[in-house]
Enzyme design. Structure first.
Site: not given
Ligand code: BGC
Length: 916
Positions: A463, A468-469, A749
């Protein structure tokens, strides 16, 4: 001239260590002539490089126009063998090509019984105190005779870097990549013949925590050790002598280990490296390792080992920073000029023990200061302690950063810009697409999309690459897949990820939110901690992604391989849905981040049951088509019928008897149009209402993750290209070009990641490198430039070239390197003339739509079509002339009154959105 160019095996040129039992071959042909079709092919496969006198497999001449994904049908392939192959073809002009150049593929270890090595580990790293340090492992060995070849098969729990005789093996980064480690652990194969030598040799490895042991999803309670506590190396080095005999070096108890100079290395946190702790020569023979301690062996099921089935991550580009600046707060910052993903390489001079500390951020705040709040737990900090010996050059090992700005928090002496280089890393994917037009902001948007793709295609589709993802969010991947396939060759990359998806699918067919799955908990938005799978629009990646790759690459095997997974997802929904038809249960992200959300909420206003049932119908329709292609006739019939029933249920549920779609949101109308949930006169009403909503919103979108990708598409395919352009060309908030005009170099985003007053959207969820809204790229290629594939002849075997120009763009040009070769289109209007140049690759046909042309006004470009029949078939249609073409380059021009082209509507009403 008629010959074969670009010969590939499983999408790759000369791959080694493949795990496929029935690899497939593809080729592109070259010819000076037009209208070239392949009429036959012949493939030979041999174990012998020099001759095909006694080939292992000879397909003989096969009459076929098939030139992509032609399957190997010879005897069963052996383990660890290099197979050479060549192809020759003939065409419809009675030409026979010479044999292609000889390419090869080499198998990996195909039989689990051949694994003899052990997983070896360093016990110091188990104590919490040393848990992020990177151990070194080494062994020396002798080669007594001259040898002919050597291969190393290597992997790790955690990440590894490998050296032989002091030389780094391969260029791959972050190996062995991220998979569902509980079921699939990829090993890599390297040809190391040139690095080894007769006599004393040494092998050395360094381990890092990576996804296996390191922090993942930093906001969760147990962020570490998701797969295990111990990193370990697994290696088999096969040295082959001329008589065929072998010497095999294994990772086993005979190795020794010690803590290395890396004190900490974590994907999110960065790396701390103490150069004073280096042991020069440790990975060379003759090194004194008496203080090193023995490794210990770990019990790991070797059945999880699989050959690398994706593409490696490597250093792809090098960026010189743009400038160095001082902020209001007095920070020294380097501006790379581009939001990028990778790291900084620096050269530094200074006293022993002095420190370099670099921090990384994507943006500066409105006062121009360094801003890291949106990184959350991710520290993105590189710390280097100098050994104090002249020039020292450093690059980190088991981490990467998403950044444009680098803060020099500590640095000995005066920093010089030329001592810093941005190293851009991503999975190896060739650029296959290019889009440009007369509007510079749109061109920057396209560049931003490409950069977000690079930065988020790091072994898995993530994403975002900074906070931290960095997870394999299924929804994001699904949304962006088609755009990604235009920009770069993503087939092998996604093939691997889909295998992970399949392996992570729940027994009941549910699909985890992120792949690889880590049982994600999202306290910010969900109370129920147990839910970590099967949101509509996200889980649908199981169906939409394989279908997309089939469309883009004509790869039927991807559908075969994923069929059970696709079906399981649809069956999962069937079991959740009321009467199997109306999906009104469970947790859904819905039209995530849509602007019609309630204040402070991430969830858009389009009702979940509408979104869920709409996607359910879409996935079911794709499944039915897939079953048909795979000749699963009963399934095909069953899912066609199921689809019809879902559509009827949807209409009953969401349309009033007089044909009004009850949910008053842009996204509801978009999904209904996109997934064909409305027919006849109600369709017209639906598109009119959507346009009305857009107009009431002063021609601005308010859609989120699920509505946005299809917005322009439904407008342009329902006669409102004018409105689609209007949205595309907006430069104020919210629009694609708003962020471009704010200086974005990647896709944000949020539509308002940076607000008009320069302040930020909440730091909790505010990535500046999130490809989701970059899905507009698909519309740029498919509609503005007009390159599309015919679904019934997927993979661009039959190409649809149907640009939809508008008054506001003077020209557009796009290229796409398809499996058959380069497709090109350029259109421009000038001085009352419309001109269009197209290139159609050999062994394909194209239907070209010349917009607003009249047959009698059509002129051929004499140079390009001299003595050639211009078209085999041409028809005048409502909005132009449609021409059928074989391969070749063609130019058309015809008189065109520019006023016929759609112009963007101007606002007639001046209602503010609140009043509507
Ligand atoms: C992510 C996304 C993801 C979403 C889902 C986010 O934290 O960055 O792109 O699809 O959560 O709700």
């Amino acid at each position: 001239m008629f010959k074969i160019r670009k010969l590939r095996c499983e999408y790759l040129e000369n791959p080694i260590g493949i795990g496929e039992q029935k690899p497939r071959f593809s080729w592109v042909m070259d010819s000076d002539e037009k209208n070239i079709f392949q009429t036959s092919y012949r493939i030979q496969v041999s174990k012998d490089n020099d001759s095909f006198l006694n080939p292992l497999w000879d397909s003989e001449v096969v009459e076929s126009d098939n030139s992509v994904h032609v399957e190997y049908k010879g005897p069963q392939l052996g383990s660890r063998i290099r197979y050479y192959y060549r192809v020759r073809i003939s065409n419809n002009k009675n030409n026979e090509s010479p044999w292609s150049k000889t390419n090869f593929f080499e198998t990996g270890i195909l039989d689990t019984k051949e694994w003899q090595a052990a997983f070896i580990s360093c016990d110091a790293t188990e104590s919490p105190e040393f848990s992020s340090l990177s151990p070194l492992l080494r062994k020396e060995f002798n080669i007594n005779e001259e040898f002919v070849s050597a291969r190393v098969y290597v992997t790790s729990l955690g990440l590894y870097e490998l050296w032989l005789n002091g030389q780094r093996v391969g260029e791959d980064l972050l190996t062995p990549g991220w998979t569902n480690y509980n079921k699939r652990l990829q090993y890599q194969t390297y040809n190391v013949t040139a690095i080894l030598k007769k006599g004393a040799n040494a092998v050395g490895a360094m381990l890092g925590n990576g996804w296996y042991k390191g922090h993942l999803a930093g906001w969760m309670e147990d962020t570490k050790e998701r797969y295990g506590k111990r990193t370990a190396l697994f290696l088999q080095l096969h040295i082959t002598y001329s008589d065929g005999s072998e010497q095999v070096i294994l990772s086993d108890k005979s190795w020794k280990t010690i803590a290395g100079p890396i004190l900490m290395s974590e994907l999110y946190l960065g790396e701390s490296y103490d150069a004073r702790l280096e042991s020069p020569g440790w990975n060379n023979p003759g090194f004194n390792d008496t203080v090193w301690v023995p490794v210990y062996e770990l019990e790991v099921d070797r059945g999880i080992l699989v050959a690398q089935d994706g593409v490696p991550v490597r250093k792809i580009e090098f960026i010189s920073p743009q400038k160095m600046l001082k902020t209001a707060r007095g920070e020294t910052i380097i501006d790379m000029g581009q939001n990028m993903v990778g790291w900084v390489r620096f050269t530094v001079r200074g006293a022993k023990g002095s420190h370099v500390v670099l921090k990384h951020a994507e943006v500066l705040d409105k006062d121009g200061n360094f801003y890291t709040e949106n990184l959350r737990f991710a520290k993105q900090t590189i710390e280097y302690i100098l050994k104090g010996k002249g020039e020292e050059c450093f690059e980190p090992h088991f981490t990467y950063q998403g950044f444009r700005y680098v803060k020099l928090e500590e640095y000995p002496g005066e920093p010089r810009l030329e001592d810093f280089t941005g190293i851009v890393i991503h999975s190896v994917m060739k650029k296959t697409g290019n889009f440009e037009c007369s509007n510079d902001l749109i061109n920057q948007l396209q560049r931003n999309i490409l950069w977000s793709q690079k930065g988020n295609f790091v072994d898995i589709p993530t994403d975002c690459p900074q906070r931290d993802e960095r997870l394999g969010w299924t929804g994001d991947a699904q949304i962006f897949a088609r755009t990604a396939c235009f920009n770069m060759d993503t087939a092998p990359f996604f093939k691997k990820w889909l295998r992970d998806l399949k392996s992570e699918q729940l027994e009941n067919g549910g699909v985890p939110f992120v792949i690889p799955s880590i049982n994600l908990v999202m306290p910010l938005i969900m109370e129920d901690k147990d839910i970590c799978h099967s949101s509509s629009g996200w889980g649908d990646a199981a169906v939409i992604c394989p279908w997309t790759f089939y469309l883009c690459y004509g790869d039927l095997r991807i559908l075969e391989d994923q069929y059970d997974s696709m079906k399981a997802w649809v069956e999962y929904i069937y079991c959740q849905a009321e009467n199997g038809l109306f999906w009104n249960t469970g947790f859904h992200f819905g039209d995530w981040l849509a602007l019609d959300a309630k204040e402070g909420s991430f969830f858009g206003a389009t009702p979940n049951d509408l979104v869920a049932t709409a996607f359910y119908s879409y996935s079911t329709s794709i499944l039915a088509k897939t079953a048909e292609l795979l000749q699963k006739n009963e399934d095909a019939k069953h899912y066609r019928e199921l689809h019809e029933k879902i559509v009827k249920t949807f209409q009953r549920e969401f349309f009033t008897p007089s044909g009004r779609l009850a949910a008053p949101t842009q996204t509801a109308h978009i999904l209904v149009l996109m997934f064909n949930l409305v027919k006849g006169k109600d369709r017209k009403r639906t598109i009119d209402t959507l346009v009305k909503y857009l107009e009431e919103n002063k021609w601005h979108l308010n859609t989120g993750f699920l509505g946005t990708p299809y917005l322009c598409y439904v407008l342009s395919s329902n006669g409102r290209t004018d409105v689609a352009y209007k949205l595309l060309l907006q430069t104020d908030y919210p629009s694609w070009l708003y962020q471009v005009s704010k200086g974005a170099t990647t896709i944000w985003e949020h539509w308002d990641g940076i607000k008009e007053d320069g302040s930020f959207w909440s730091a909790e969820v505010n990535s500046f490198n999130h490809y989701a809204y970059g899905s507009i790229g698909d519309w740029l290629y498919r509609v503005v430039a007009g390159i599309d594939t015919d679904e019934t002849k997927a993979g661009y075997k039959h190409i649809i070239l149907k640009p939809q120009p508008c008054q506001k763009l003077e020209w557009t040009t796009a290229e796409f390197e398809s499996m058959y070769g380069l497709i090109k289109i350029k259109w421009y209007h000038e001085n009352g003339m419309m001109r269009m140049d197209v290139t159609v690759p050999h062994n394909t046909t194209a239907s070209v739509m010349l917009p607003y042309a009249k047959m009698d006004g059509l002129m051929e470009n004499e140079e390009t079509v001299k003595n050639q029949p211009l078209y085999s078939k041409a028809m005048e249609k409502d909005a132009g002339v449609e021409v059928e073409l074989g391969s070749g380059t063609y130019s058309f021009s015809y008189p065109l009154d520019i006023d016929i082209l759609p112009d963007v509507p101007t606002s007639i009403t001046d209602r503010s959105p609140q009043e509507s």
